[in-house]
Design a protein around this motif. Structure first.
Motif, PDB file in Angstrom:
ATOM      1  N   UNK A 156      12.580   4.679  -7.829  1.00 27.15           N
ATOM      2  CA  UNK A 156      12.696   4.664  -9.290  1.00 27.15           C
ATOM      3  C   UNK A 156      11.344   4.900  -9.953  1.00 27.15           C
ATOM      4  N   UNK A 157      10.292   4.297  -9.398  1.00 25.73           N
ATOM      5  CA  UNK A 157       8.979   4.446 -10.019  1.00 25.73           C
ATOM      6  C   UNK A 157       8.412   5.851  -9.840  1.00 25.73           C
ATOM      7  N   UNK A 158       8.672   6.469  -8.707  1.00 29.82           N
ATOM      8  CA  UNK A 158       8.238   7.861  -8.512  1.00 29.82           C
ATOM      9  C   UNK A 158       9.017   8.787  -9.447  1.00 29.82           C
ATOM     10  N   UNK A 159      10.316   8.578  -9.538  1.00 35.65           N
ATOM     11  CA  UNK A 159      11.126   9.427 -10.420  1.00 35.65           C
ATOM     12  C   UNK A 159      10.726   9.253 -11.882  1.00 35.65           C
ATOM     13  N   UNK A 160      10.284   8.045 -12.244  1.00 39.58           N
ATOM     14  CA  UNK A 160       9.825   7.812 -13.615  1.00 39.58           C
ATOM     15  C   UNK A 160       8.580   8.626 -13.946  1.00 39.58           C
ATOM     16  N   UNK A 161       7.877   9.068 -12.907  1.00 34.68           N
ATOM     17  CA  UNK A 161       6.717   9.939 -13.086  1.00 34.68           C
ATOM     18  C   UNK A 161       7.112  11.413 -13.083  1.00 34.68           C
ATOM     19  N   UNK A 162       8.431  11.664 -13.070  1.00 32.23           N
ATOM     20  CA  UNK A 162       8.976  13.022 -13.099  1.00 32.23           C
ATOM     21  C   UNK A 162       8.627  13.802 -11.838  1.00 32.23           C
ATOM     22  N   UNK A 163       8.578  13.093 -10.721  1.00 30.32           N
ATOM     23  CA  UNK A 163       8.380  13.734  -9.429  1.00 30.32           C
ATOM     24  C   UNK A 163       9.622  13.515  -8.572  1.00 30.32           C
ATOM     25  N   UNK A 164       9.822  14.391  -7.603  1.00 22.36           N
ATOM     26  CA  UNK A 164      10.951  14.276  -6.688  1.00 22.36           C
ATOM     27  C   UNK A 164      10.574  13.377  -5.509  1.00 22.36           C
ATOM     28  N   UNK A 165      11.581  12.674  -5.007  1.00 16.91           N
ATOM     29  CA  UNK A 165      11.368  11.814  -3.846  1.00 16.91           C
ATOM     30  C   UNK A 165      12.629  11.784  -3.002  1.00 16.91           C
ATOM     31  N   UNK A 166      12.446  11.884  -1.688  1.00 13.26           N
ATOM     32  CA  UNK A 166      13.524  11.730  -0.719  1.00 13.26           C
ATOM     33  C   UNK A 166      13.173  10.508   0.120  1.00 13.26           C
ATOM     34  N   UNK A 182       0.810  -1.204   0.000  1.00 14.27           N
ATOM     35  CA  UNK A 182       0.000   0.000   0.000  1.00 14.27           C
ATOM     36  C   UNK A 182       0.850   1.264   0.000  1.00 14.27           C
ATOM     37  N   UNK A 183       1.966   1.245   0.736  1.00 16.11           N
ATOM     38  CA  UNK A 183       2.793   2.443   0.817  1.00 16.11           C
ATOM     39  C   UNK A 183       3.347   2.856  -0.530  1.00 16.11           C
ATOM     40  N   UNK A 184       3.863   1.891  -1.291  1.00  9.99           N
ATOM     41  CA  UNK A 184       4.352   2.212  -2.634  1.00  9.99           C
ATOM     42  C   UNK A 184       3.203   2.693  -3.517  1.00  9.99           C
ATOM     43  N   UNK A 185       2.077   2.015  -3.434  1.00  8.32           N
ATOM     44  CA  UNK A 185       0.923   2.413  -4.223  1.00  8.32           C
ATOM     45  C   UNK A 185       0.504   3.847  -3.899  1.00  8.32           C
ATOM     46  N   UNK A 186       0.521   4.211  -2.606  1.00  8.48           N
ATOM     47  CA  UNK A 186       0.177   5.579  -2.217  1.00  8.48           C
ATOM     48  C   UNK A 186       1.154   6.581  -2.826  1.00  8.48           C
ATOM     49  N   UNK A 207       5.215  15.586  -4.719  1.00  5.65           N
ATOM     50  CA  UNK A 207       6.536  15.052  -4.420  1.00  5.65           C
ATOM     51  C   UNK A 207       6.432  14.239  -3.129  1.00  5.65           C
ATOM     52  N   UNK A 208       7.417  13.372  -2.897  1.00  2.85           N
ATOM     53  CA  UNK A 208       7.266  12.349  -1.859  1.00  2.85           C
ATOM     54  C   UNK A 208       8.453  12.336  -0.899  1.00  2.85           C
ATOM     55  N   UNK A 209       8.157  12.240   0.385  1.00  2.00           N
ATOM     56  CA  UNK A 209       9.137  11.885   1.411  1.00  2.00           C
ATOM     57  C   UNK A 209       8.753  10.484   1.876  1.00  2.00           C
ATOM     58  N   UNK A 210       9.616   9.522   1.613  1.00  2.59           N
ATOM     59  CA  UNK A 210       9.267   8.119   1.841  1.00  2.59           C
ATOM     60  C   UNK A 210      10.214   7.492   2.860  1.00  2.59           C
ATOM     61  N   UNK A 211       9.644   6.726   3.783  1.00  3.20           N
ATOM     62  CA  UNK A 211      10.488   5.951   4.692  1.00  3.20           C
ATOM     63  C   UNK A 211       9.962   4.526   4.780  1.00  3.20           C
ATOM     64  N   UNK A 212      10.865   3.630   5.136  1.00  4.88           N
ATOM     65  CA  UNK A 212      10.496   2.238   5.380  1.00  4.88           C
ATOM     66  C   UNK A 212      11.603   1.599   6.208  1.00  4.88           C
ATOM     67  N   UNK A 213      11.239   0.649   7.057  1.00  2.00           N
ATOM     68  CA  UNK A 213      12.255  -0.069   7.824  1.00  2.00           C
ATOM     69  C   UNK A 213      13.141  -0.882   6.892  1.00  2.00           C
TER      70      UNK A 213
END
Length: 279
Positions: free
Chosen positions: A62-72, A18-22, A32-38
Motif C-alpha cells: 500500500x505504501x509503495x502504491x501510494x507513491x505511484x509506483x508498481x509493486x509485485x 529495513x526491507x520496507x524502508x528500502x 518499481x518493486x518486486x517484494x518478498x517476505x516469509x
C-alpha cells in the motif's frame, strides 16, 4: 528524474523494518518493486521477537502504491529456492526487468555461548542469512546477465560481518559469509557490469534489536530491561553519540549503491555503523 528512475528492485524481507524502508526509498526515487517476505513466525525466532505478517507485507504494498509506483509482492521463504525464483520470475514478467537486488532478509538469534548453540538454531540462521542470500542472487543473476544492461546487487551484512560478536556465533558467521559471497560475486560479475557490494549497519531501530531479550545481552542483571535503560549501553558501543541508527539511514546507503552515482563502486563493504567497528 529520480535517482533510480525506470529501474526495478527485487527486495527480500520487505514486509517491515529495513526491507520496507528500502522499498519505499527506492520507490520515492522512481523504482518499481518486486517484494518478498516469509510473512509468518519462525519458531526459533519468536522467543526473541515476533515475525512479520501478511498484513505487514500488504502495508508495504500500500505504501509503495501510494507513491505511484508498481509493486509485485509474494509470501516466500528465502530458504525455498524454487518459490523464490518463481516469485522473481513472476515479478520480472509483470514489470519487464530487474536492475537492483537487495538481499535483505535475515534473522537474529542470541544469548548462547558458541558451544551451547543448538543445531536447529545454527541451521535456521545460516539457512536464512547466508543460504537465503545465495538463493536470492542465484535467482536474479541470470536475469541480470541476459538483459545485458548491468545492475547492482547489495547484500545486507552487519558490523558482525566485520568483527567478532560474543553470544551471537551463528549470526556472526553468517554475516562474515555474506562478505565472502559479495567479494566473489563482485569478481565473477564485473565483466557483465554488474556491481556487488555489502552494507554493514550497526544496530538498527527495528523489531530485531528493540526487544527485551536483545536488551538483556547488554543488561544481563536487569530482569526486564527497557529501551530507555538499554539506549545508553548501546550508545557506548558506537563512536558517534547515538544508540542505534534508523532504517532510512541504511536505505540511503542502498540507494547510493543502486544508483548510477556508484557506477564504479563494486566489492565494497559500506559501513553505516556510527563508528562501531572503529572502537
Amino acid at each position: 528524474m529520480g535517482r533510480v528512475e525506470g529501474k526495478v528492485a527485487f527486495i527480500t524481507g520487505a514486509a517491515r523494518g529495513q526491507g520496507r524502508s528500502h522499498a519505499l526509498r527506492l520507490a520515492q526515487e522512481g523504482a518499481d518493486i518486486i517484494a518478498i517476505d516469509v510473512a509468518e513466525d519462525i519458531p526459533s525466532v519468536t522467543r526473541f521477537y515476533p515475525g512479520a505478517t501478511e498484513a505487514d507485507l500488504a502495508e508495504t504494498v500500500a505504501q509503495v502504491e501510494a507513491l505511484d509506483r508498481r509493486i509485485v509482492a509474494s509470501k516466500v521463504d528465502v530458504r525455498d529456492y524454487d518459490a523464490l525464483k518463481g516469485a522473481l520470475d513472476t515479478g520480472v514478467a509483470e514489470l519487464g526487468h530487474v536492475d537492483i537486488v537487495s538481499a535483505n532478509a535475515g534473522i537474529f538469534l542470541h544469548s548462547d555461548k558458541t558451544h551451547e548453540v543448538s543445531d536447529s538454531d545454527w541451521d535456521d540462521v545460516l539457512d536464512i542469512n547466508l543460504k537465503g542470500v545465495w538463493h536470492t542472487v542465484k535467482a536474479a543473476i541470470p536475469h541480470l546477465i541476459a538483459q545485458g544492461t548491468g545492475g547492482s546487487i547489495v547484500l545486507t551484512s552487519s558490523t558482525a560481518g566485520i568483527k567478532g560478536t560474543p553470544n551471537v556465533a551463528p549470526y556472526t558467521a553468517s554475516k562474515h559469509g555474506v562478505v565472502g559471497l559479495m567479494k566473489t560475486l563482485a569478481l565473477e560479475l564485473a565483466e557483465h557490469n554488474i556491481r556487488v557490494n555489502s552494507i554493514h549497519p550497526t544496530g538498527v531501530a527495528t523489531d530485531m534489536i528493540l526487544n527485551e531479550t536483545t536488551f538483556k545481552l547488554f543488561l544481563p542483571d536487569e530482569e526486564h530491561p527497557t529501551r530507555e535503560q538499554a539506549a545508553p549501553v548501546f550508545q557506548s558501543t558506537n563512536a558517534l553519540p547515538v544508540p542505534w541508527v534508523e532504517p532510512i539511514d541504511i536505505s540511503n546507503a542502498l540507494l547510493f549503491l543502486a544508483s548510477d552515482e556508484a557506477r564504479y563502486v563494486t566489492g565494497l563493504e559500506l559501513k553505516v555503523d556510527a563508528g562501531y567497528t572503529t572502537k
